[in-house]
Structures are given as C-alpha cells and as structure tokens.
Design a protein around this motif. Structure first.
Motif, mmCIF file in Angstrom:
data_model
loop_
_atom_site.group_PDB
_atom_site.id
_atom_site.type_symbol
_atom_site.label_atom_id
_atom_site.label_comp_id
_atom_site.label_asym_id
_atom_site.label_seq_id
_atom_site.Cartn_x
_atom_site.Cartn_y
_atom_site.Cartn_z
ATOM 1 N N ALA A 212 -11.528 1.302 -24.285
ATOM 2 C CA ALA A 212 -10.788 2.541 -24.526
ATOM 3 C C ALA A 212 -9.294 2.262 -24.390
ATOM 4 N N SER A 213 -8.501 2.836 -25.262
ATOM 5 C CA SER A 213 -7.049 2.710 -25.141
ATOM 6 C C SER A 213 -6.577 3.539 -23.950
ATOM 7 N N ASP A 214 -5.371 3.272 -23.481
ATOM 8 C CA ASP A 214 -4.814 4.062 -22.382
ATOM 9 C C ASP A 214 -4.741 5.540 -22.756
ATOM 10 N N ALA A 215 -4.376 5.812 -24.004
ATOM 11 C CA ALA A 215 -4.258 7.202 -24.447
ATOM 12 C C ALA A 215 -5.616 7.894 -24.445
ATOM 13 N N HIS A 243 -12.802 1.156 -19.853
ATOM 14 C CA HIS A 243 -11.462 1.157 -19.259
ATOM 15 C C HIS A 243 -11.624 1.188 -17.737
ATOM 16 N N PRO A 244 -11.944 0.037 -17.108
ATOM 17 C CA PRO A 244 -12.299 -0.005 -15.683
ATOM 18 C C PRO A 244 -11.287 0.661 -14.752
ATOM 19 N N GLN A 245 -9.982 0.534 -15.046
ATOM 20 C CA GLN A 245 -8.978 1.111 -14.145
ATOM 21 C C GLN A 245 -9.093 2.630 -14.092
ATOM 22 N N HIS A 246 -9.121 3.280 -15.237
ATOM 23 C CA HIS A 246 -9.258 4.730 -15.262
ATOM 24 C C HIS A 246 -10.675 5.168 -14.896
ATOM 25 N N LEU A 247 -11.640 4.289 -15.131
ATOM 26 C CA LEU A 247 -13.016 4.593 -14.745
ATOM 27 C C LEU A 247 -13.111 4.787 -13.232
ATOM 28 N N SER A 248 -12.402 3.971 -12.472
ATOM 29 C CA SER A 248 -12.397 4.124 -11.011
ATOM 30 C C SER A 248 -11.892 5.505 -10.612
#
Length: 338
Positions: A212-215, A243-248
């Motif tokens: 997934a893109s950041d957006a 998107h592991p970072q935002h998934l957290s």
C-alpha cells in the motif's frame, strides 16, 4: 525420472521455467533461493497455515510456446514447519503417473481427472485466484483481463460510487497489479474514502496482497477514526497488510474493540506487525478474553510462523502478563499436554 525428489528437480528436468507463490496468507511470490531451501528441507516454510504450505506453481516453456501451466498444491508440514518429504514424493509420483516426464504434455480427459484427484491439489478462494491470475499475466507480459479498464474507471471516480455492481475481483486485482503512481497516490486513496461498504470490502480482500502507498495507508487509517467500528477495522486491517508501519497503528486502534474475526484477520494477514514485542503482548492479552478454542487456534498459528515463533514463546513467559492471560496459557498447556 531417476533421482527426482523435489518439485524444482522435476520442473528443471522437464526444461521449463517456473515461479512459486504462497497462497496460504497473502499471495506472495517466493524467492527462488528461499524456495530451494524449503525444498531441500534446510529451512522451515515461511508462511504456514493450518500445518500446510499452500503453493501456487506457475511454469512455462520459455520461447517455445505462449502457454503456461498452473498447479495449486497443498503440502503438509512436519512439527518443525518443514515440508513433509513423503507427501511431496506422493504428489510427484501422482503427477508422473498422469503426465510422464513432461508436465506440459497434452492431457487426455482421463489424465486430467487423474491429476485432479490428486489429494494435494486444492482450489484457492476467489479473491486469491483473481490476484494470482493478475500477477501471472503481469509476469508473463500478458495484457490484463477485460475487466481492467472498467474497474480502473470506477476507482478513478469516473463513475458514480454507488454504481459498483459490475466491479469484479479480477478487475480490482488487475488494477492493483498494474498501478500508476497517480493511481496509488491519488485515485485509490480517494476511492477508499468514497466507496460504499460492499465494494470496499472486495477491494480490501484484494489490496491485502499488495504493497500500500503511504497515501492509501493514510486513507485506511482515516476510515478507522477511533477504531470503534469493528467492520471497518477488518477492512482497514486487510488493506494495510502491505504497509507494516501503518498496520501497527491500525492494530493498536482495533485491539480494544476487536472481535474474534478481527483477531483472526490480524494473525492471518497482519503477522508482520506482531514482531513488535509490546504489540504482540497486547494482542495476546486481548486474545485471552476470547473463547479458549480461539486462543489455542491463533496461538498455534502464530507460533508456527518462523518469523514469530521465538517472540511468541518469550511473551507467554513474561512475568508481567495479566491473570487472564496466565489462565489462558495454563489451559493451553493442559490442552497441548493432554
């Protein structure tokens, strides 16, 4: 075919090129070196589910034909998470009996039925089939399906958002397999925020297999708001699997309100984020509040993952765990020791 013990050896001897995919969790191309290590039994299968490796095997004759061939293979794993060699040998023998030494040879109806009756053949769910075929067409430099342009128009907002009935999984998968930068950074984030629940759920089931893109990730998080809507949480968690970072962040929002289905989605699609020790502990604490059978099932699932096993074992021994989690672990040990 003497001394043929692995899928790699069989396909190499047949003179075909191939690509293996995991279909157990997300549709993930397997690195050839990693797959060779799995096949040689030197390493555990990286994405086990329910004690099996769920494989999609694409192979083709480079330069000789435009045809390609696909096997969907479900092979059992041993207690160490490695391929069961006896089961693999049985699968290969069934294939050789049906096809001989050439897996691309034309098949009679009898041989087709013989191959279909192989106990290690399985049929993936529709969303995974759509993603798999989208990735196969892209890898083989083939055009997308006939559903691509219509679906792309919808996701670009060129149609009324309520006019989604003709949007299919294959079109969604094709768009995600061939996105432009503008699609990733502008159109898809807007679509996530505008789509009705039905097409959004379908999109999430496909998007979970791609980065997934950041957006896009920001749009999924915005949709979750305070994390109190469990149905939206489930879609967002699937959409954020890439998107592991935002998934957290999404898991932290969802956990206080998590139903059994949400906890299953986190384990099945969001395991990458559970490498964080505190997040994993919070997950286990929430899981301990659920039915005991669910606790056993999801604990067993997580501890089978090579990337998570040590972290899970360490966390269940933590002295600061709650009384509820301690009781659930005690029941777990009794059950496993029975």
């Amino acid at each position: 075919m003497e001394n043929i013990n692995t899928l790699h050896q069989f396909l190499q001897a047949a003179g075909v090129q191939y690509q293996a995919f995991d279909l157990g969790r997300r549709v993930t191309p397997l690195d050839p070196i990693e797959f060779a290590q799995v096949e040689s039994l030197s390493t555990a299968y990286p994405y086990p589910r329910n004690g099996h490796a769920w494989l999609g095997l694409l192979f083709w004759n480079q330069g000789l034909s435009k045809d390609h061939y696909i096997w969907f293979i479900k092979l059992p794993l041993d207690e160490m998470g490695k391929l069961n060699p006896a089961a693999r040998s049985q699968f290969l023998q069934t294939v050789i009996d049906a096809l001989g030494e050439n897996p691309t040879a034309p098949m009679t109806e009898e041989k087709q039925q013989q191959l279909k009756s192989n106990p290690f053949i399985f049929t993936p769910p529709q969303e995974k089939l759509a993603v798999f075929h989208a990735l196969v067409n892209k890898q083989l430099a083939r055009p997308a399906s006939i559903y691509f342009e219509h679906c792309q128009s919808y996701l670009q907002g060129q149609m009324d958002w309520d006019n989604w009935q003709q949007i299919g999984l294959q079109g969604l998968a094709d768009v995600m397999a061939r996105p432009t930068t503008e699609m990733l950074d502008k159109h898809l984030p807007q679509a996530i925020e505008q789509m009705p629940p039905q097409p959004l759920a379908a999109f999430a089931s496909v998007a979970e297999n791609f980065k997934a893109s950041d957006a896009m990730a920001n749009s999924w998080l915005a949709l979750m708001a305070d994390g109190s809507n469990d149905t939206i949480n489930q879609m967002a968690l699937r959409g954020l699997a890439g998107h592991p970072q935002h998934l957290s962040t999404a898991i932290k929002l969802a956990l206080p309100h998590a139903s059994a289905d949400t906890l299953v989605i986190i384990a099945a699609r969001g395991w990458l984020a559970l490498n964080d020790a505190e997040l994993l502990m919070n997950y286990l604490e929430q899981l301990a509040k659920q039915d005991h059978q669910l606790f056993i099932g999801l604990y067993s699932d997580l501890v089978s993952m090579p990337s998570l096993r040590q972290q899970v074992l360490t966390n269940i021994r933590r002295p600061d765990r709650s009384a509820e989690l301690t009781a659930a672990i005690g029941q777990l040990m009794q059950t496993l020791g029975a």
